[in-house]
Structures are given as structure tokens and as C-alpha cells.
Write a protein that holds these residues in place. Structure first.
Motif, PDB file in Angstrom:
ATOM      1  N   GLU A 117       0.839  -1.203   0.000  1.00 35.79           N
ATOM      2  CA  GLU A 117       0.000   0.000   0.000  1.00 35.79           C
ATOM      3  C   GLU A 117       0.876   1.255   0.000  1.00 35.79           C
ATOM      4  O   GLU A 117       0.584   2.240  -0.688  1.00 35.79           O
ATOM      5  N   ALA A 118       1.963   1.203   0.770  1.00 36.81           N
ATOM      6  CA  ALA A 118       2.882   2.348   0.816  1.00 36.81           C
ATOM      7  C   ALA A 118       3.419   2.624  -0.583  1.00 36.81           C
ATOM      8  O   ALA A 118       3.442   3.777  -1.040  1.00 36.81           O
ATOM      9  N   ALA A 119       3.828   1.577  -1.290  1.00 34.52           N
ATOM     10  CA  ALA A 119       4.394   1.749  -2.631  1.00 34.52           C
ATOM     11  C   ALA A 119       3.355   2.364  -3.565  1.00 34.52           C
ATOM     12  O   ALA A 119       3.664   3.257  -4.365  1.00 34.52           O
ATOM     13  N   GLN A 120       2.125   1.881  -3.436  1.00 33.20           N
ATOM     14  CA  GLN A 120       1.042   2.407  -4.280  1.00 33.20           C
ATOM     15  C   GLN A 120       0.823   3.910  -4.021  1.00 33.20           C
ATOM     16  O   GLN A 120       0.691   4.706  -4.942  1.00 33.20           O
ATOM     17  N   ARG A 121       0.812   4.265  -2.752  1.00 31.13           N
ATOM     18  CA  ARG A 121       0.594   5.675  -2.405  1.00 31.13           C
ATOM     19  C   ARG A 121       1.739   6.540  -2.902  1.00 31.13           C
ATOM     20  O   ARG A 121       1.527   7.674  -3.331  1.00 31.13           O
ATOM     21  N   VAL A 122       2.951   6.029  -2.798  1.00 29.86           N
ATOM     22  CA  VAL A 122       4.108   6.797  -3.253  1.00 29.86           C
ATOM     23  C   VAL A 122       3.961   7.110  -4.737  1.00 29.86           C
ATOM     24  O   VAL A 122       4.156   8.254  -5.170  1.00 29.86           O
ATOM     25  N   VAL A 123       3.544   6.109  -5.524  1.00 29.01           N
ATOM     26  CA  VAL A 123       3.380   6.333  -6.962  1.00 29.01           C
ATOM     27  C   VAL A 123       2.288   7.367  -7.203  1.00 29.01           C
ATOM     28  O   VAL A 123       2.459   8.319  -7.976  1.00 29.01           O
ATOM     29  N   ALA A 124       1.158   7.209  -6.499  1.00 29.71           N
ATOM     30  CA  ALA A 124       0.028   8.121  -6.723  1.00 29.71           C
ATOM     31  C   ALA A 124       0.407   9.566  -6.372  1.00 29.71           C
ATOM     32  O   ALA A 124       0.169  10.492  -7.158  1.00 29.71           O
ATOM     33  N   ARG A 125       1.023   9.766  -5.218  1.00 34.74           N
ATOM     34  CA  ARG A 125       1.391  11.125  -4.812  1.00 34.74           C
ATOM     35  C   ARG A 125       2.479  11.704  -5.722  1.00 34.74           C
ATOM     36  O   ARG A 125       2.488  12.888  -6.029  1.00 34.74           O
ATOM     37  N   SER A 126       3.407  10.831  -6.149  1.00 33.24           N
ATOM     38  CA  SER A 126       4.492  11.310  -7.009  1.00 33.24           C
ATOM     39  C   SER A 126       3.935  11.826  -8.322  1.00 33.24           C
ATOM     40  O   SER A 126       4.407  12.826  -8.860  1.00 33.24           O
ATOM     41  N   LYS A 127       2.908  11.127  -8.826  1.00 36.09           N
ATOM     42  CA  LYS A 127       2.295  11.590 -10.088  1.00 36.09           C
ATOM     43  C   LYS A 127       1.673  12.961  -9.879  1.00 36.09           C
ATOM     44  O   LYS A 127       1.884  13.882 -10.660  1.00 36.09           O
ATOM     45  N   LEU A 128       0.912  13.096  -8.801  1.00 31.66           N
ATOM     46  CA  LEU A 128       0.224  14.367  -8.545  1.00 31.66           C
ATOM     47  C   LEU A 128       1.204  15.523  -8.383  1.00 31.66           C
ATOM     48  O   LEU A 128       0.937  16.641  -8.817  1.00 31.66           O
ATOM     49  N   LEU A 129       2.342  15.262  -7.778  1.00 24.71           N
ATOM     50  CA  LEU A 129       3.296  16.336  -7.499  1.00 24.71           C
ATOM     51  C   LEU A 129       4.355  16.468  -8.591  1.00 24.71           C
ATOM     52  O   LEU A 129       5.262  17.301  -8.475  1.00 24.71           O
ATOM     53  N   GLY A 130       4.263  15.634  -9.632  1.00 27.01           N
ATOM     54  CA  GLY A 130       5.256  15.704 -10.700  1.00 27.01           C
ATOM     55  C   GLY A 130       6.621  15.214 -10.241  1.00 27.01           C
ATOM     56  O   GLY A 130       7.663  15.725 -10.663  1.00 27.01           O
ATOM     57  N   LEU A 131       6.629  14.208  -9.363  1.00 28.35           N
ATOM     58  CA  LEU A 131       7.890  13.732  -8.767  1.00 28.35           C
ATOM     59  C   LEU A 131       8.420  12.458  -9.411  1.00 28.35           C
ATOM     60  O   LEU A 131       9.516  12.020  -9.062  1.00 28.35           O
ATOM     61  N   VAL A 132       7.629  11.877 -10.337  1.00 30.80           N
ATOM     62  CA  VAL A 132       7.963  10.527 -10.824  1.00 30.80           C
ATOM     63  C   VAL A 132       9.409  10.457 -11.332  1.00 30.80           C
ATOM     64  O   VAL A 132      10.152   9.548 -10.984  1.00 30.80           O
ATOM     65  N   ARG A 133       9.830  11.457 -12.106  1.00 35.52           N
ATOM     66  CA  ARG A 133      11.162  11.390 -12.690  1.00 35.52           C
ATOM     67  C   ARG A 133      12.261  11.529 -11.628  1.00 35.52           C
ATOM     68  O   ARG A 133      13.430  11.240 -11.879  1.00 35.52           O
ATOM     69  N   LEU A 134      11.881  11.972 -10.434  1.00 33.79           N
ATOM     70  CA  LEU A 134      12.892  12.144  -9.376  1.00 33.79           C
ATOM     71  C   LEU A 134      13.041  10.906  -8.498  1.00 33.79           C
ATOM     72  O   LEU A 134      13.970  10.820  -7.692  1.00 33.79           O
ATOM     73  N   LEU A 135      12.135   9.938  -8.650  1.00 32.37           N
ATOM     74  CA  LEU A 135      12.104   8.820  -7.697  1.00 32.37           C
ATOM     75  C   LEU A 135      13.452   8.111  -7.516  1.00 32.37           C
ATOM     76  O   LEU A 135      13.805   7.751  -6.398  1.00 32.37           O
ATOM     77  N   PRO A 136      14.250   7.883  -8.626  1.00 30.00           N
ATOM     78  CA  PRO A 136      15.518   7.182  -8.415  1.00 30.00           C
ATOM     79  C   PRO A 136      16.656   8.075  -7.936  1.00 30.00           C
ATOM     80  O   PRO A 136      17.769   7.580  -7.746  1.00 30.00           O
ATOM     81  N   ARG A 137      16.425   9.384  -7.747  1.00 34.14           N
ATOM     82  CA  ARG A 137      17.535  10.303  -7.450  1.00 34.14           C
ATOM     83  C   ARG A 137      17.857  10.350  -5.947  1.00 34.14           C
ATOM     84  O   ARG A 137      16.985  10.202  -5.096  1.00 34.14           O
ATOM     85  N   LEU A 138      19.118  10.640  -5.658  1.00 33.28           N
ATOM     86  CA  LEU A 138      19.534  10.822  -4.259  1.00 33.28           C
ATOM     87  C   LEU A 138      19.342  12.293  -3.873  1.00 33.28           C
ATOM     88  O   LEU A 138      19.465  13.193  -4.716  1.00 33.28           O
ATOM     89  N   PRO A 139      19.034  12.560  -2.595  1.00 32.74           N
ATOM     90  CA  PRO A 139      18.740  13.940  -2.171  1.00 32.74           C
ATOM     91  C   PRO A 139      19.778  14.976  -2.589  1.00 32.74           C
ATOM     92  O   PRO A 139      19.402  16.080  -2.977  1.00 32.74           O
ATOM     93  N   HIS A 140      21.089  14.639  -2.576  1.00 31.34           N
ATOM     94  CA  HIS A 140      22.065  15.697  -2.861  1.00 31.34           C
ATOM     95  C   HIS A 140      22.050  16.121  -4.332  1.00 31.34           C
ATOM     96  O   HIS A 140      22.649  17.123  -4.692  1.00 31.34           O
TER      97      HIS A 140
END
Ligand SMILES: Nc1ncnc2c1ncn2[C@@H]1O[C@H](COP(=O)(O)OP(=O)(O)OP(=O)(O)O)[C@@H](O)[C@H]1O
Length: 375
Positions: free
Chosen positions: A110-133
Motif C-alpha cells: 500500500e505504501a508503494a502504491q501511495r508513493v506512486v500516486a502522490r508522485s504523479k500528482l506532485l510531478g515527482l515521478v522522474r525524481l524517484l531514483p535520485r539521491l537527495p544531494h
């Protein structure tokens, strides 16, 4: 108490100096309560008090209807976004988001599903594999917001969450935040010093000043019926001019005496001003209600001579800031007018601005409290 979140009569002091003085701020379930005020008014202190990061001098804290005064931070079940986001540096964005949901007992799928859903809404999908720095400040900010929204806490707290975002991202992200709060049905306190953002995001607006709540109401009501001159000047662009005047009456008709001019109210003294006849008042005139004198002028208006101090063009219209030039107590008072952008008015020019007393907010000049608002 329902499932409200916030402060009840809370006082906080820093080494004896009060930062919050008997503040009550409560967001209903599913409501965004925008908390707005100038720098140093106590906004961050208020959020820290709700989160449990701030010791109280007095008062109570509610989270989702539960009294959590004295309850440790970790047991309050709050999701917060503060101005600077601290992500776990050795985890990529996806793991940072999933970890947040997982930490609060959301099962992994469920956590993974929510992460995908929120990432889409916030335009974060392309950032998912990136490290914070590797993230820009704005991207890190968005990730921080995503991390807050992947779970359903008992309350959300946002402190200037859009600080690092550009204009387009700001409006998209604030819509996502509002939708997420509505969907989860828990209350949110949303702090910003930007009154336009507060008006856009808040179901209701709380205006803080010097550690006190000046007004809490729907944004439109705060704009249309500001409780005092501070709120009137702070909320609503492009602004309001304040003009000292005297309430006068002649032959049953009321008006405001400004210098040597009388601006008629075209009717009897309003009940709310009955005790103020022949007394000084302060007129609040919003820029959109003040125009330049010209051949098409509304016959209900009266012209006042001014000298132009500045002309700004924030959009299609021009906003003129001008000083009144009438002998008497209004001499030098500042008026704002929103006029068509094609105006030839320049700094230093002399002009006539048209005022309509029926559009004036009337304040008590000694306390600043509102006495009357236009219909
Ligand atoms: N740790 C502290 N020690 C002493 N005074 C503090 C401390 N934190 C805040 N203050 C004071 O408390 C008052 C409220 O501060 P707070 O940070 O809550 O305001 P704010 O409205 O969030 O301001 P800003 O928009 O600038 O962040 C200010 O006068 C501030 O100087």
C-alpha cells in the motif's frame, strides 16, 4: 470538540517575551486553516506548539480532537512539512517517501502504491531514483511535501511549504496539498506570510499579529469585512488606503468630511455610526474602489486632489499610490487606486482621485477596530 486540530488559548514565551498570547487556532477535520501574518507574528511558534516542539506557558493542544498537551512529539501522529526539508541522504527519493509511509505502519504494497500516486500528482515521478544531494531546492521541497502526503496522520502541519518552488509549481502543489487534506479528512494548519497564497489555500484564514489572532474567517469574509486596520492592510492586494475623516450630518444626510471636502453617504447616518457623529473616523478605501477623475466618473463620487508617489503595473491595470493634498488632518494621507494600465499618470504628477463613501470601510481611529463595512 469534534476532530479539531490546533491550539486553545495557548501562550508561549521565549525568555519572558511572549510569542503567542492566548492564541486559539483550530482546523476542523478535512479543513485547511491558513495562518497568515508578518514576520515574527508567531506563525512558526504556533505550529511548533501543535507539533509538541514548543513548551507552553498555558493553554491546550488538540490533534484530531484528542487533547495532546504534554504528549511527546512522536505520539501525536502529525505529518509536517517545515521550510527546509531533511531527507535521508543515502536513500533515493522513492525510498524516502516509502520509508515515511512505512514508518507509520502502512503495509509495504500500500505504501508503494501511495508513493506512486502522490508522485504523479506532485510531478515527482522522474525524481524517484535520485539521491537527495542531486535535487534542487525546489525538488527537495516537493519531495518533502510528497513525504508528508503519503500517509494519513491525525493532522497535517505545513510551514511555508512552497518556499522553494517557482510560480507554476506553487499553484499546482498547493492544489495537491488541499486535495490531499480533503481526501484524508484530517485537519491542516498551513502557515505562510503570503496573504495571496493564504487566500488561495485556506478554507478559512487566521490572521496573526504580534502573537495574537486578529481575525479568523473565510478568506472572502476577511477581505470584505476586516476586523481592524491591520487586517485590512495585510489581507488583499493591491491594498487599501486609510484616510482620516470626520463623520458629519446635514439635513438628515450623512457624509465624511475630508479636509475641506465632504464625501456624501447619500443617506442617513448608518446605525453602526450613530454614536460617531462629529467624531473622527478612519476610512479604508480599497484600491479597486478608487478611480481617476474623468468625464465618465460616477456622479456619486467626489474628487480629492493628490500627488502621485508611485505607479506600479502588476498586470493589466496600474496601481497608483498617492498622497492626499487637502489642508486638514487628511493632508498627506495615502490613497491607493487601481486604474487602467494605459494611464499617463507618473510619479510626481498632480491628479484627482474619485472616492465613493459607500465603498468605504470605517474604522475607529484610536483602536483601529472596524465600525462599518460596505454592503
Ligand atoms: N528560539 C527563540 N528564542 C527567542 N525568541 C524567539 C525564538 N523563536 C522565535 N522567537 C521570537 O518569537 C516571535 C515569533 O517568532 P516566529 O518564528 O513564531 O514568527 P513567524 O511569524 O513564524 O515569523 P517568520 O515569518 O519570520 O518565520 C518573534 O519575535 C521571534 O523573534
Amino acid at each position: 470538540m469534534g476532530r479539531r486540530t490546533g491550539l486553545v488559548d495557548v501562550t508561549v514565551t521565549y525568555g519572558g517575551d511572549p510569542a503567542l498570547r492566548g492564541v486559539t487556532l483550530l482546523a476542523e477535520a478535512g479543513e485547511v486553516l491558513a495562518v497568515v501574518g508578518p514576520s515574527g507574528s508567531g506563525k512558526t511558534t504556533a505550529l511548533r506548539a501543535v507539533a509538541g516542539l514548543q513548551q507552553l506557558r498555558g493553554g491546550r493542544v488538540l490533534v484530531g480532537g484528542r487533547d495532546v498537551t504534554g504528549v511527546p512529539v512522536a505520539q501525536r501522529d502529525i505529518s509536517m512539512v517545515f521550510r527546509s526539508t531533511t531527507l535521508v541522504p543515502f536513500l533515493d527519493v522513492a525510498a524516502n517517501l516509502t520509508r515515511s509511509a512505512g514508518a507509520f505502519g502502512v503495509p509495504a504494497p500500500e505504501a508503494a502504491q501511495r508513493v506512486v500516486a502522490r508522485s504523479k500528482l506532485l510531478g515527482l515521478v522522474r525524481l524517484l531514483p535520485r539521491l537527495p544531494h542531486t535535487l534542487s531546492a525546489g525538488e527537495a521541497g516537493l519531495t518533502g511535501i510528497g513525504r508528508t502526503l503519503v500517509r494519513t496522520p491525525r493532522a497535517f502541519l505545513f510551514d511555508e511549504p512552497l518556499a522553494h518552488l517557482d510560480a507554476a509549481e506553487r499553484s499546482r502543489t498547493r492544489r495537491t496539498i488541499v486535495e490531499a487534506v480533503r481526501k484524508t479528512g484530517v485537519g491542516a494548519l498551513y502557515v505562510t506570510h503570503d496573504q495571496a497564497e493564504a487566500m488561495a489555500v485556506g478554507d478559512r484564514l487566521a490572521v496573526l499579529h504580534e502573537g495574537r489572532v486578529r481575525q479568523v474567517d473565510q478568506p472572502r469574509r476577511v477581505y470584505e469585512a476586516p476586523a481592524d486596520t491591520f487586517v485590512a492592510e495585510f489581507v488583499g492586494g493591491p491594498g487599501i488606503g486609510l484616510l482620516p475623516a470626520r463623520l458629519v450630518t446635514s439635513g438628515g444626510s450623512a457624509g465624511f468630511r475630508v479636509g475641506e471636502r465632504t464625501i456624501p453617504l447619500w443617506g442617513p447616518v448608518p446605525d453602526a455610526l450613530a454614536s460617531r457623529v462629529d467624531s473622527p473616523v478612519l476610512l479604508g478605501l480599497r484600491a479597486e474602489d478608487v478611480t481617476e477623475a474623468g468625464p465618465d466618473a460616477d456622479p456619486g463620487s467626489v474628487a480629492v486632489p493628490v500627488s502621485v508617489r508611485s505607479v506600479e503595473r502588476p498586470g493589466r491595470d496600474a496601481v497608483v499610490s498617492a498622497e492626499v493634498g487637502l489642508p486638514g488632518e487628511a493632508d498627506g494621507a495615502r490613497l491607493l487606486a487601481r486604474i487602467p494600465g494605459g494611464t499617463s499618470l507618473r510619479k510626481g504628477a498632480h491628479a484627482q482621485l474619485l472616492l465613493d463613501a459607500r465603498r468605504a470601510h470605517v474604522f475607529d481611529p484610536s483602536t483601529g477596530r472596524a465600525l462599518l463595512h460596505p454592503n
